[in-house]
Design a protein around this motif. Structure first.
Motif, PDB file in Angstrom:
ATOM      1  N   PHE A  23       0.795  -1.226   0.000  1.00  0.00           N
ATOM      2  CA  PHE A  23       0.000   0.000   0.000  1.00  0.00           C
ATOM      3  C   PHE A  23       0.829   1.278   0.000  1.00  0.00           C
ATOM      4  CE2 PHE A  23      -2.984  -3.062   2.112  1.00  0.00           C
ATOM      5  CZ  PHE A  23      -3.709  -3.270   0.952  1.00  0.00           C
ATOM      6  N   GLY A  76       3.890   0.520  -3.258  1.00  0.00           N
ATOM      7  CA  GLY A  76       3.362   0.217  -4.580  1.00  0.00           C
ATOM      8  C   GLY A  76       4.056  -0.962  -5.222  1.00  0.00           C
ATOM      9  N   ARG A  99       7.562  -3.337  -9.005  1.00  0.00           N
ATOM     10  CA  ARG A  99       6.668  -2.208  -9.196  1.00  0.00           C
ATOM     11  C   ARG A  99       5.722  -2.457 -10.361  1.00  0.00           C
ATOM     12  NH1 ARG A  99       5.668   2.786 -11.157  1.00  0.00           N
ATOM     13  NH2 ARG A  99       6.856   2.445 -13.033  1.00  0.00           N
ATOM     14  N   LYS A 100       4.459  -2.138 -10.132  1.00  0.00           N
ATOM     15  CA  LYS A 100       3.496  -2.275 -11.219  1.00  0.00           C
ATOM     16  C   LYS A 100       3.435  -0.964 -11.980  1.00  0.00           C
ATOM     17  CE  LYS A 100       0.035  -2.911  -8.651  1.00  0.00           C
ATOM     18  NZ  LYS A 100       0.684  -2.810  -7.360  1.00  0.00           N
ATOM     19  N   SER A 101       2.972  -1.048 -13.184  1.00  0.00           N
ATOM     20  CA  SER A 101       2.750   0.181 -13.920  1.00  0.00           C
ATOM     21  C   SER A 101       1.467   0.822 -13.414  1.00  0.00           C
ATOM     22  CB  SER A 101       2.605  -0.107 -15.408  1.00  0.00           C
ATOM     23  OG  SER A 101       2.035   1.015 -16.027  1.00  0.00           O
ATOM     24  N   PHE A 102       1.473   2.191 -13.363  1.00  0.00           N
ATOM     25  CA  PHE A 102       0.266   2.885 -12.939  1.00  0.00           C
ATOM     26  C   PHE A 102      -0.888   2.606 -13.876  1.00  0.00           C
ATOM     27  CE2 PHE A 102       3.377   5.269 -10.543  1.00  0.00           C
ATOM     28  CZ  PHE A 102       2.721   5.416  -9.338  1.00  0.00           C
ATOM     29  N   ARG A 103      -0.536   2.232 -15.088  1.00  0.00           N
ATOM     30  CA  ARG A 103      -1.590   1.935 -16.041  1.00  0.00           C
ATOM     31  C   ARG A 103      -2.333   0.644 -15.703  1.00  0.00           C
ATOM     32  NH1 ARG A 103      -2.999   4.315 -20.683  1.00  0.00           N
ATOM     33  NH2 ARG A 103      -1.500   5.925 -21.189  1.00  0.00           N
ATOM     34  N   VAL A 152      -3.048  -0.667 -12.701  1.00  0.00           N
ATOM     35  CA  VAL A 152      -3.618  -0.869 -11.381  1.00  0.00           C
ATOM     36  C   VAL A 152      -5.123  -0.777 -11.345  1.00  0.00           C
ATOM     37  CG1 VAL A 152      -1.607  -0.102 -10.146  1.00  0.00           C
ATOM     38  CG2 VAL A 152      -3.316   1.560 -10.882  1.00  0.00           C
ATOM     39  N   ARG A 153      -5.708  -0.410 -12.448  1.00  0.00           N
ATOM     40  CA  ARG A 153      -7.124  -0.058 -12.400  1.00  0.00           C
ATOM     41  C   ARG A 153      -8.025  -1.059 -11.724  1.00  0.00           C
ATOM     42  NH1 ARG A 153      -8.586   2.696 -18.022  1.00  0.00           N
ATOM     43  NH2 ARG A 153      -6.478   2.588 -18.845  1.00  0.00           N
ATOM     44  N   ARG A 160      -7.062  -2.047  -8.165  1.00  0.00           N
ATOM     45  CA  ARG A 160      -7.342  -1.101  -7.095  1.00  0.00           C
ATOM     46  C   ARG A 160      -8.787  -1.246  -6.629  1.00  0.00           C
ATOM     47  NH1 ARG A 160      -4.191  -0.247  -4.383  1.00  0.00           N
ATOM     48  NH2 ARG A 160      -5.412   1.445  -3.509  1.00  0.00           N
ATOM     49  N   ARG A 161      -9.641  -1.443  -7.566  1.00  0.00           N
ATOM     50  CA  ARG A 161     -11.043  -1.545  -7.181  1.00  0.00           C
ATOM     51  C   ARG A 161     -11.253  -2.709  -6.237  1.00  0.00           C
ATOM     52  NH1 ARG A 161     -13.519   0.624 -12.548  1.00  0.00           N
ATOM     53  NH2 ARG A 161     -13.391   2.802 -11.940  1.00  0.00           N
ATOM     54  N   LYS A 168      -9.129  -3.982  -4.202  1.00  0.00           N
ATOM     55  CA  LYS A 168      -8.560  -3.710  -2.899  1.00  0.00           C
ATOM     56  C   LYS A 168      -9.531  -2.906  -2.045  1.00  0.00           C
ATOM     57  CE  LYS A 168      -6.444  -1.010   0.060  1.00  0.00           C
ATOM     58  NZ  LYS A 168      -6.418   0.392   0.359  1.00  0.00           N
TER      59      LYS A 168
END
Ligand SMILES: Nc1ncnc2c1ncn2[C@@H]1O[C@H](COP(=O)(O)OP(=O)(O)OP(=O)(O)O)[C@@H](O)[C@H]1O
Ligand SMILES: Nc1ncnc2c1ncn2[C@@H]1O[C@H](COP(=O)(O)OP(=O)(O)OP(=O)(O)O)[C@@H](O)[C@H]1O
Ligand SMILES: CC(C)C[C@H](N)C(=O)O
Ligand SMILES: [Mg+2]
Ligand SMILES: [Mg+2]
Lengths: 271, 332, 358, 272, 405
Positions: free
Chosen positions: A245, A248, A254-258, A260-261, A264-265, A267
């Motif tokens: 958390f 990241g 490390r995951k790409s910010f792209r 995580v969509r 994230r939901r 989580k």
């Protein structure tokens, strides 16, 4: 780890209320060892800023109040002291959101940092040079009114200003905010140098957990006004929850910010 | 030279000096605004209070006599002694310093970081309060200030300039009191400018005005700075009270001179000490000249009040921060 | 728990944006209205009407007006007295020039004229800000008073420059002039106040209100997100002056009946109304009422206590009154800088949490 | 579309159109300081365009030029194929350009909901009189716009703080509310100035998701300033790099990352 | 008991004038109570109410006191008078505005409930001009007179009269307005210095008076050619200027001498600890005027008691007493106030008295106002038409049919 176990600053179970009704800190306790770098981590609204302000007694002007607990600096309770008395004792805070004196030039801003000093103009001038070597950009803009400098320049100014008072403890509130990456590194290097060479202790609230845990000796994690985790920085860095958390990282790195969509939901759902 | 023209010059000269008298009041405003962002509505009342205190002390009056008499049924008024002027001035300064301390300790200490309009409101409360206290302490009758300040037109100037014009020119009229006031004002301004620009406290003062919280965070003691400036403002108020009181006696209306200082402030800039004096002179000359050339002959007179404000307003449209005020920083 | 929000769910956005989202508040509001309209008129006597209620109602209108400008749009104005004078003189001229037209229309027109004057004096606000603007509005104050004093057309060339309100009727009942019944004075002011408050409420909760508040809170950002500052500021000046003009007209025609401009609408008036909204609470309609009530009632109350109950000399009481009013203002600000309205809100929040302290 | 620039499709399948905004030779000076020196770049419809550079490089100033707050001494701004006349900021907003600010510029005295509603101002048209009466047109308009705002609120997951005065919010939430306000305007072009400063990774992830979703779902074009290289590199389609007011790089994230000048001036040694 | 409200002002910008007047007003009633047990055996109860010279507070005071059975109002303010004229008329309570207020109220047929005897502002203007005529051997032809006036209803009152008089007597009138509060009068006095008018008349009140006297001294204007009206001629108006004020003149309607009644007040009221103020004003110009006003009220009440044969009179009866008031030298002497005012008689048509006034001069070294002349009569041929015109206009405007009650 700092070798001394001596506690410099001790926050005991404080409660903070804003506006008589909004309870923000619900019993926060911290220990800042002398000569150490302590990181205060936590999400937005966790209460980091409030904790720092409670220590430096700046809550008053925001209609906040410490209603319970105590703050002890070098064995003395300090919560009744005025902020400036605390600065004289060597505790200075770099406030979140820069707070430069807009109408003063950068240089005047830095000089106000030396307000409490009594060691003469030469020493102050030397420190001014030191700050300029840390932040060459400030030297270029020294004659500009702080209000007209860029966000990052103001951030440098605020940090430089705090350094000018030759503190022995610095409370840093999000020093890396708005700074370019290489400057972030640089700031933390400065922190480290001051800590190692001059024995300055730090309590820093940071969102950039990554860097913060890399430089800190120990850390506290705050959530909704409570300390939920504490320990040496190295341990925290390895904690799987922190990793997930705050850093990241998942097991694969490390995951790409792209990407995580959807993740994230899920989580949130679990939380 | 024609008499009309010479009289025009006379009007200008007198306007300059009247302006200096306005500036004396404006100075107090500037000091406090500069050091705290507080627009001190009570400045006029402070002038009244300082002057009342001076007279009261000089005459050996018992403070709060009326109240004491009403509560205890006594009948005391005077101590029965007279205090020499110098000593009385000194004591009054002490009272103003005590006042400054009280203001900071009981009021503004608790209002750190509030918006300007709230601070302004607090000074309004202060104005009421101080007016009431002044009345209770010293009574509300008109007092004569016997400091022996010179008064009346300077004959010397009049005689020297008498020959400039024709028969219907009587020489320039310049009030001796105004000359003294000008001198005092210039000394004050020079001193205060030096203080604000070249001392550490001066810089701290400007820092405080910008951001109370940040000032606290770097260790500037707001209390100290504020007591300091309020004391200075109190002393400036005493000077203004004495000068204006010499014209009219010391009485309630002294507190209304603040209204004459506002256009000056606006024009000079709320944060500039030299601005107060320059602004004062521009306003003084402007309003007197307007009254001389247009107001009295064509508009039925009594135009000075609004003209001063209009003049300042027009200036502001071109320079929203006043002549020497700090630029208003507009950024996102 | 005495006071609660829980269980008060809204099913439409319309219901959610109503004035009093909490049922308890709504009840209280209706109760106040009923008492004000149906009970008070039967009990009001000349003293209550003239010394307390009518001035309160009229100042409340002025305070709402100024609050729109200063509290909602952030433009501090010290021209209130001057604008009230515009309302009063406009009303006077209309009353004497068109005696057959209803006074209600005259009062509304007076508001309209004041709105135009106010908007004109609002033009500098585009450049001038904060206290500079406040002081600049004094130009309006002094100029208007001077003008009404100098130009005899405004006072129909009377010897002293006083204006007197002739007798006028609404539905056959005198509302101005010496023979007005206290309840009639009270009612006409109450009706105007109610309507003004409603309009103010509607304006402040919608688009216009939000553009005003945006300008107030951060004018540059407001402009960047699409608020036209010229339009926002000028409408604020106009709407504010409209209310202030109405209050000036009522002040002259219904309350005092005769005024002299410098005395009735001098700079003191500007300050008084400003004090009301600051003490009451900037940007709060409730605050306008609270502030007006506070500053109308407090001096009277103090006088009654000091002179009538304690029997102290009037001058002593008058001086103490200044000390107490000043002291209370400072005390309230220290306790709650955002005025009586905020004090009330905090009290409600506490009540809501009751019996827990937070 | 315009300018004959060919549309392209990104790796993840999004359609990038023609040039939406074209900055040509922009130069901006403040007294002696030259904040922007003859910079040209374009923003294409549907893309996420990042602007990066060291502190004081002139990034925020560039956004200010776009939103009409700063008026460049030199250069032209082309929007949707037309040269833009010198405009007041509020006129620019009406063209469909919304933004967030580096130093949060929320309206502190208003609730979250009202703040976001201000984003709809450019869409609300009822006159003063109708609003004074409220019942009828004004109310209908209010409700209609409120619905859109509520969607934005849902989208950004800030339902719980709807009625809170923004002054009380912590920094990160303020940033989110600011984004909501900009989104509520349903802009063509969204300018974000350091939207993720002061957030931790978790929150940055949230924020990234919102930005991507806006871009995806509504096809909003986004220009973004950010110092977190992870975010920039992951989100953006193309990156402009500025240094001391000059443009030192422009291209895809990969191109920029490997540009030596960019590395020297900004990225520093090997970034992650 | 007999309720007499005293709308005083002991705070605010005009307190310096309000205090002595109120002291005198109240002390006289206290004397009556102490010495005679009231008026006609009925004790007097004075209710003081602070107005601060502010019209709204005046209204508040009026409303607060009228319910107590107030018999007569004396607000000492032109502004408050204008508020009270319609109200007292509607409530049937007499209003006495002695030497101030609305001048045309002298026409009792229009203003049934308002009295402004013994003199009003237009009288004052005429008295001043008559005095100057006298000084100049009967002609003011070619002379210039400047009027320095408080820029308010009060200050503007004499203008029309003076304009008529200037046409009549051939002097030139210059008008110089001074805005409230009047702290800064440089322009006006520079203009006076330039134009060197032969005389300066002043309609001032409050701080304006002190400043004007000082400024006149500053420009070296001959003080004996500077004449204030009767509200610009008290001790506190001249003392701040010190010796420079010596020779300044003003009108008065109550000369200052050692009235026997003053020592009675001293012994029966002040020494008994019942003084209204701190006792320092006893015998000053405005104190004596307040006392005079109280005496006129008391006489009217006594009159009313005689007419109606009851001791506890109503306001309407007091009005009758006022309308039948006759002040004779004998009566004044009997009251220990010989020569405090002119002899006059009130009628339904004339509520304004004879309009006589005298001129006094300040002797700075002795610190006293010395009467210079006896009572001078105004020029009724000028004043009467003006009053008729103004009151007729008022009657038309407010739908009053003139007539006696
Ligand atoms: N002046 C205030 N009045 C009321 N509530 C406040 C005030 N300041 C902060 N809070 C509340 O206190 C809580 C903690 O805020 P704080 O600013 O300490 O968080 P933080 O951990 O520093 O967050 P961030 O990382 O976003 O800066 C938040 O929920 C916020 O809403
Ligand atoms: N209004 C102004 N007046 C004077 N100088 C300005 C003004 N605005 C910006 N500058 C200067 O222009 C330069 C560029 O500022 P800008 O805010 O665009 O930087 P930035 O790239 O956004 O930096 P950061 O990452 O620190 O926010 C800075 O040196 C700043 O001091
Ligand atoms: C009544 C007097 C004392 C004079 C005062 N200026 C007035 O109002 O008329
Ligand atoms: Mg924080
Ligand atoms: Mg930036």
């Amino acid at each position: 780890m700092p070798d001394s176990k001596e506690t410099l600053l001790e926050v005991n179970n404080i409660e903070v209320i804003y506006n008589h009704v909004i309870l923000v800190l619900k019993g926060v306790s911290l220990n800042v060892p002398k000569g150490g770098i302590t990181a205060l981590l936590g999400g937005n609204g966790a209460g980091k800023t409030t904790t720092l302000k409670a220590i430096s007694n700046l809550l008053h002007s925001e209609r906040g109040e410490v209603t319970k607990g105590s703050v002890i600096y070098r064995g003395e309770p300090v919560h009744h002291l005025s902020p400036e008395a605390l600065v004289k004792k060597g505790v200075v805070q770099v406030m979140e959101g820069r707070h430069c004196f807009e109408h003063l030039t950068i240089e005047e801003n830095l000089l106000t940092g030396a307000y409490t000093r009594r060691d003469g103009g030469a020493a102050v001038a030397a420190d001014l040079e030191m700050v300029y070597t840390y932040f060459p950009r400030l030297k270029e803009r020294r004659k500009s009114q702080a209000g007209y400098t860029s966000g990052g320049e103001q951030q440098m100014c605020a940090i430089g200003r705090a350094l000018m008072s030759r503190p022995e403890t610095i409370l840093l509130d999000e020093p890396s905010m708005g700074l370019a990456p290489q400057l972030v590194e640089e700031i933390f290097t400065i922190v480290k140098n001051l800590n190692e060479n001059e024995g300055v202790s730090f309590l820093l609230a940071e969102q950039n957990t990554n860097v913060a845990l890399r430089f800190a000796h120990q850390g506290y994690i705050l959530e909704s006004g409570r300390v939920v985790m504490e320990g040496p920085a190295a341990e925290l860095r390895e904690n799987p929850d922190v990793k997930e958390f705050y850093l990241g990282m998942s097991d694969e790195g490390r995951k790409s910010f792209r990407d995580v969509r959807s993740y994230r939901r899920r989580k949130r759902w679990l939380a | 030279m024609s008499a009309d023209f010479l009289y025009g010059i006379e009007v200008v000269l007198n306007g300059l000096m009247a302006g200096v008298l306005y500036a004396l009041v404006a100075l107090g405003f500037v000091l406090i605004f500069k050091a705290s962002g507080i627009f001190n509505f009570a400045q006029g009342v402070m002038a009244l209070f300082a002057a009342l205190t001076l007279v009261g002390i000089m005459e050996g009056q018992v403070p709060f006599a009326h109240l004491i008499n009403a509560v205890f049924g006594t009948n005391i008024h005077h101590f029965g002694w007279q205090v020499p002027a110098i000593l009385a001035i000194f004591l009054t300064v002490l009272v103003m310093i005590a006042f400054a301390w009280a203001v900071q300790h009981f009021v503004f200490r608790h209002l750190v970081g509030q918006e300007p309009i709230i601070l302004f409101m607090a000074t309004i409360g202060l104005a009421y309060f101080l007016e009431g206290v002044g009345d209770l302490m010293w009574g509300s009758s008109i007092r004569t200030l016997a400091l022996g300040l010179p008064q009346g037109g300077s004959l010397w100037v009049e005689e020297m300039t008498n020959g400039l014009g024709g028969d219907d020119f009587y020489g320039f009229f310049i009030d001796k009191l105004d000359m003294v006031a000008t001198l005092v004002a210039l000394v004050l301004v020079a001193g205060l400018v030096a203080f604000a620009q070249y001392t550490k406290q001066g810089r701290a003062m400007r820092a405080v005005a910008d951001d109370h919280q940040a000032a606290l965070s770097v260790g500037i003691s707001l209390s100290y700075i504020w007591v300091l400036v309020w004391s200075l403002a109190g002393i400036v108020a005493l000077v203004a009270g004495v000068m204006w009181g010499a014209k009219s006696g010391v009485q309630f209306s002294l507190s209304l001179i603040a209204l004459k200082a506002l256009p000056v402030l606006m024009l000079g800039g709320f944060t500039s000490i030299p601005g107060a004096i320059v602004g004062g002179m521009i306003i003084g000359v402007g309003e007197k000249l307007f009254e001389y050339t247009i107001g009295a002959p064509y508009l039925g007179g009594a135009t000075e009040n609004w003209f001063a404000y209009m003049l300042a307003l027009v200036f502001l449209v071109f320079r929203p921060q006043g002549l020497f005020g700090e630029r208003i920083i507009e950024r996102v | 728990m005495l006071y609660r929000e829980a269980g008060d769910f809204k099913t439409s956005y319309q219901a959610d944006s109503q004035t009093f989202p909490i049922a308890f508040d709504r009840w209280r509001y209706w109760a106040v209205l009923v008492i004000a309209f149906c009970v008070v008129p039967f009990f009001v006597n000349a003293y209550w009407a003239n010394a307390i209620l009518v001035p309160f109602l009229i100042y409340a209108i002025a305070a709402i007006g100024l609050n729109i400008l200063t509290g909602y749009c952030g433009q501090v104005s010290l021209g209130t007295g001057g604008f009230m004078a515009v309302g009063a003189y406009a009303c006077y001229k209309l009353m004497t020039s068109f005696p057959d037209v209803s006074i209600v229309i005259h009062i509304i027109l007076a508001g309209g004229i004041t709105a135009a004057v106010g908007a004109a004096f609002g033009l500098p606000s585009l450049r001038i800000k904060g206290f500079y603007l406040a002081v600049a509005t004094l130009a309006a104050q002094f100029f208007l008073v001077w003008m009404f004093n100098k130009v005899s057309w405004f006072y129909n060339y009377s010897a002293s420059g006083q204006i007197n309100a002739p007798e006028r009727f609404v539905a056959g009942i005198a509302v101005t002039g010496p023979n007005t019944a206290p309840w009639a004075q009270y009612m006409i002011c109450l009706v105007f106040l109610t309507i003004c408050a409603l309009i103010a409420r509607n304006l402040t909760r919608g688009t216009i209100g939000r553009s005003w508040m945006a300008i107030r809170d951060m004018d540059i950002a407001a402009e960047i997100i699409g608020v036209n500052p010229l339009k926002a500021k000028l409408t604020a000046f106009a709407v504010s002056s409209f209310f202030i003009g109405i209050s000036g007209a009522l002040f002259f025609a219904v309350y005092l009946g005769a005024v002299e401009v410098g005395e009735a609408f001098g700079i003191q008036k500007s300050f008084l109304v400003l004090f009301m909204i600051i003490i009451g609470g900037l940007g709060s309609l409730f605050g306008s009422f609270a502030g007006a009530a506070f500053l109308v009632l407090l001096p009277v109350a103090l006088k009654v206590i000091g002179v009538d109950l304690l029997g102290w000399p009037t001058d002593l009481v008058a001086h103490l009154q200044l000390v107490i009013v000043g002291g209370l203002i400072m005390f309230f600000l220290i306790k709650e800088p955002h005025g009586l309205a905020q004090l009330w809100r905090v009290a409600k929040e506490k009540l809501r949490l009751w019996p827990f302290p937070y | 579309m315009m300018d004959g620039v060919a549309p392209y499709v990104t790796a993840d399948g999004r359609q990038i159109g023609g040039v939406l905004m074209d900055m040509r030779g922009i130069t901006l000076r403040f007294g002696g300081v030259e904040a922007i020196k003859n910079i040209s770049f374009d923003i294409r419809e549907g893309e996420i365009r990042a602007i990066i550079g060291p502190n004081g490089a002139g990034k925020s100033s560039m956004l200010n030029v776009i939103s009409g707050f700063y008026h460049p001494q030199d250069g032209e701004v082309w929007f949707r194929g037309e040269k833009r006349k010198p405009m007041k900021p509020y006129q620019v907003a009406r063209l469909g350009i919304a933004r967030t600010f580096q130093n949060i510029a929320l309206f502190e005295g208003m609730s979250v909901l009202d703040n976001i509603m201000t984003g709809r101002l450019t869409h609300m048209k009822t006159g003063l009189l109708a609003q004074a009466i409220w019942k009828g047109r004004a109310e209908a308009e209010e409700v209609a716009n409120r619905e859109i705002v509520e969607k934005v609120i849902d989208f950004l997951e800030i339902q719980a703080i709807r009625k809170t005065p923004v002054g009380r919010l912590p920094y990160g939430l303020k940033k989110r509310v600011e984004l909501a306000r900009a989104l509520a305007a349903e802009p063509k072009l969204l300018l974000l100035d350091e939207p993720m400063a002061g957030m931790n990774v978790e929150e940055k992830e949230d924020m990234s998701r919102f930005i991507l979703d806006v871009n995806d779902e509504f096809g909003t074009t986004i220009a973004l300033i950010e110092h977190d290289m992870g975010v920039v590199m992951d989100l953006s389609d193309r990156v402009v790099v500025m240094d001391y007011g000059r443009k030192i790089g422009d291209g895809t994230p990969d191109e920029v990352r490997n540009n030596q000048e960019v590395i020297d001036a900004y990225l520093g040694v090997a970034h992650e | 008991d007999l309720v007499i409200p005293d709308l005083s002002y002991r705070t605010g910008p005009y307190a310096a004038g309000g205090v002595p007047f109120s002291d005198g007003y109240q002390d006289y009633f206290a004397l009556l109570n102490a010495r005679d047990g009231g008026i006609g055996g009925e004790p007097v109860r004075v209710i003081e109410c602070e107005t601060a010279y502010n019209t709204e507070r005046g209204v508040e005071c009026y409303e607060a006191t009228k319910g107590e059975g107030a018999l007569i109002y004396q607000p000492l303010s032109t502004g408050i008078t204008y508020q009270l004229i319609p109200r007292t008329t509607a409530d049937n309570i007499p209003l006495h505005t002695m030497g101030y207020g609305r001048t045309s109220a002298a026409n009792g047929e229009v203003f049934n409930w308002v009295f402004n005897y013994p003199a009003n502002y237009w009288d004052a203007a005429s008295v001043a001009v008559n005095y100057l005529l006298d000084e100049n051997g009967g002609s003011l032809d070619g002379k210039t007179i400047a009027l320095v006036y408080h820029n308010s209803a009060y200050g503007k009152e004499p203008i029309r009269t003076l304009e008529d008089l200037s046409a009549l007597h051939g002097f030139t009138l210059t008008q110089l307005a001074v805005d409230h509060p009047g702290q800064e009068q440089k322009s006006q006095w520079l203009q006076i210095r330039r134009e060197r008018p032969d005389y300066v008349l002043m309609w001032g009140w409050g701080v304006m008076n002190q400043v004007a006297v000082q400024e006149a001294a500053n420009i070296g204007f001959p003080m004996e050619n500077f004449i204030g009206n009767w509200w610009a001629g008290a001790e506190h108006d001249v003392t701040p200027a010190g010796m420079a004020a010596n020779g300044y003149k003003s009108l008065n309607m109550n000369p200052i001498t050692d009235y026997p009644v003053l020592s009675e007040i001293q012994s029966l009221v002040h020494e008994a600890g019942n003084a209204a103020g701190d006792g320092s004003n006893l015998g000053s110009v405005l104190y004596v005027r307040g006392m005079y006003a109280a005496m006129l009220a008391a006489e009217a009440i006594a009159n009313a008691q005689d007419i109606h044969g009851v001791a506890d009179v109503t306001p309407a009866m007091v009005r009758d007493g006022m309308e039948a008031l006759e002040i004779t030298n004998a009566r004044m002497t009997e009251l220990g106030m010989e020569g405090i005012g002119p002899e006059f008689a009130v009628t339904c048509q004339n509520h304004g008295g004879t309009g006589q006034g005298l001129v006094q001069q300040w002797n700075a070294s002795a610190g006293v106002w010395e009467p210079l002349t006896g009572f001078i009569s105004p020029d009724a041929s000028v004043i009467a038409p003006l009053i008729a015109e103004d009151s007729a206009a008022f009657a038309a405007e407010s739908g009053i049919t003139p007539g006696c009650l």
